[in-house]
Each structure stands twice: as C-alpha cells, then as structure tokens.
Design an enzyme around this catalytic site. Sequence first.
Site, PDB file in Angstrom:
ATOM      1  N   ASP A   3     -11.826 -12.678  40.213  1.00 22.07           N
ATOM      2  CA  ASP A   3     -12.392 -13.399  39.070  1.00 22.07           C
ATOM      3  C   ASP A   3     -13.913 -13.296  39.171  1.00 22.07           C
ATOM      4  OD1 ASP A   3     -12.746 -15.094  36.842  1.00 22.07           O
ATOM      5  OD2 ASP A   3     -11.015 -16.301  37.416  1.00 22.07           O
ATOM      6  N   TYR A 110      -8.208 -14.273  19.012  1.00 22.04           N
ATOM      7  CA  TYR A 110      -7.326 -14.140  20.171  1.00 22.04           C
ATOM      8  C   TYR A 110      -6.061 -13.343  19.801  1.00 22.04           C
ATOM      9  CZ  TYR A 110      -4.009 -15.882  23.747  1.00 22.04           C
ATOM     10  OH  TYR A 110      -3.063 -15.993  24.730  1.00 22.04           O
ATOM     11  N   LYS A 114      -4.861  -9.541  20.941  1.00 23.36           N
ATOM     12  CA  LYS A 114      -3.596  -9.314  21.643  1.00 23.36           C
ATOM     13  C   LYS A 114      -2.720  -8.285  20.932  1.00 23.36           C
ATOM     14  CE  LYS A 114      -4.033 -11.878  25.329  1.00 23.36           C
ATOM     15  NZ  LYS A 114      -4.037 -11.283  26.681  1.00 23.36           N
TER      16      LYS A 114
HETATM   17  N1  SER Z   1      -1.467 -20.714  25.412  1.00 25.30           N
HETATM   18  C1  SER Z   1      -2.143 -19.831  24.509  1.00 25.30           C
HETATM   19  C2  SER Z   1      -2.996 -20.567  23.556  1.00 25.30           C
HETATM   20  O1  SER Z   1      -2.637 -21.659  23.189  1.00 25.30           O
HETATM   21  C3  SER Z   1      -1.144 -19.051  23.727  1.00 25.30           C
HETATM   22  O2  SER Z   1      -1.044 -17.812  24.279  1.00 25.30           O
HETATM   23  O3  SER Z   1      -3.986 -20.066  23.134  1.00 25.30           O
END
Ligand code: SER
Length: 282
Positions: A3, A110, A114
């Site tokens: 990390d 996000y 992905k």
């Molecule tokens: N746990 C994640 C989020 O809530 C979902 O991949 O962003």
Amino acid sequence: MSDIIKPTKAVAENGPYIFADILDFKGLQDIVVNHRIDWLIHFSALLSAIGEQNVPLAVRVNIEGMHNVIELAKQYKLRVFVPSTIGAFGPESPRNPTPNVTIQRPKTIYGVSKVHAELMGEYYHHSFGLDFRCLRFPGVISSDPPGGGTTDYAVAIFHEVLRTGRYECYLKPDTRLPMMYINDCLRALWQYMVTPKEKLKRRVYNVTAMSFTPEELTAAIAKHVPEIRISYRPDSRQHIADSWPQVFDDSEARHDWGWRHEYDLDRLVLAMLEDVKKQYIT
Ligand code: SER
C-alpha cells in the site's frame, strides 16, 4: 501485501508488507522482478461515494492504476485478479435479480471505471492470453472502518451501535442491496483463482451471499443488542443505492466453479459483533 500507507501493527506482523504506488509503473516492475511475483491481486480503488467527491483522483487510481496493473501482468505473465462490483450496474440494469450479462450503464465514476476494468481484462485475455480474473462483489462487510462506499452503512452501524447504541443511517430503511461477509469474499477470491481455466466459461462473475435492507439488518442486530436505536437521514448515497442491484444472480459462479457462501444475515451479525467488540471496543 502492499500500500502507500503505513501498515497497522497487526498487518505488519502478519506477513511481508511493502510500499507500492499503483501509479508508478517502474516501481511496480521493481517489485515484480525483485520478489519474483507471479500473481497480482489488485484492490486499489476509490469507492463509489468518495469517487464522486474527487473524480480526477478516481480516474487516476481506478483507471490509470488498472492500466499499469494489466500491462505489468501482460509483460510478466502474471495471473491477475481485479475486483468489480454491483456498482458496475446502473438504473437501466434489471435490479432483482441482476444476471451476469446484462445492460451496464453505471452512473458513478467508480462504476464506469469498473466496467472499463472488466472490458480491459476481457480484451487482454482474448487478445494476449492474459489470465485475467474478475469477481463482481456485493457490499463487503468487515470490521475495518468504512472506506467511502455506498454499502458502508452496514459496517458503520456495528461500530456506532456498539459504542453508543445508536446509528443514523444515510439510506432509507427499505433500501435492499446485495452483501457478503469478508471471510466469504476472500474464500470466493481464493477458490476462483485456483479453479483450472478449463472450468471457467467467462472471466467476470457475479458473486454474493445475501441481500438485506437497513431495517432488516437492524432487526437482526436487535436480537443481540435490544437497546439499538436507528434513525434515517438519506443523503446523495441514496441515489447511488437506488441505481444498483437489489438481488445479485450469481448462479453462473455457483455452477461453473462451485461458489457457495457460508455466512447468511444471522451469522454475519454474530461475527461482526464479535470482531468489532474485540478490535475496537475496550
Ligand atoms: N462497497 C462498494 C461501494 O459501496 C461497492 O462495490 O462503493
């Protein structure tokens, strides 16, 4: 394990730990060569809620970081695992249940990053023979403090309730989302990674263990902590949750490589109460 942050004592004592910056390609090469790395598990990412607050950083970490990792894996012939998420789906996807292959038009950076990772991995697999493997996880629940996700209420609630008896939830009581306890998540990852490639019909699989709402989680916790008081104040994370799967169809993972979850809601609650008490409540 690696990390850019200092490890806790427990992590440092638990095995090798080194500095690695996902944005530094040469630094990653150095590690692969000097430690003779053969598998790469790539967890670095900004999650859904925090990603919306800093889109340029999310693009760098989630997209440029993934480019580094996948190029590295190609050059050094590494087996590479990249997690995806229920967040890779959007309001146009069927939400109950959400199958393995369907419309994916996520509305968060996000989710976009992905879907990009899933497609890049599949592309490197069919064009260059890269052993890319990806699981779409639901909300993963562990005693580690919440990390900027939309599903994190299901982690925060344990910390808050054990400390104060109360929790103010940022999702409405009937918001249903797929979830999984950390042990099942890690077991799924391991089992999938050691599955002979002949058994895999695809490189991206949905996996899950259960689906519940804040109301249902509260009721399950109340069996052990009867004084629990929960209130609701939905914020922008509600819009994210409303665009995500409610029930995740992981039948292909169960069929192709034998995925079985071990933790249902009641077992998850017991394990979390114990973990959080042991590690955070003196
Ligand atoms: N746990 C994640 C989020 O809530 C979902 O991949 O962003």
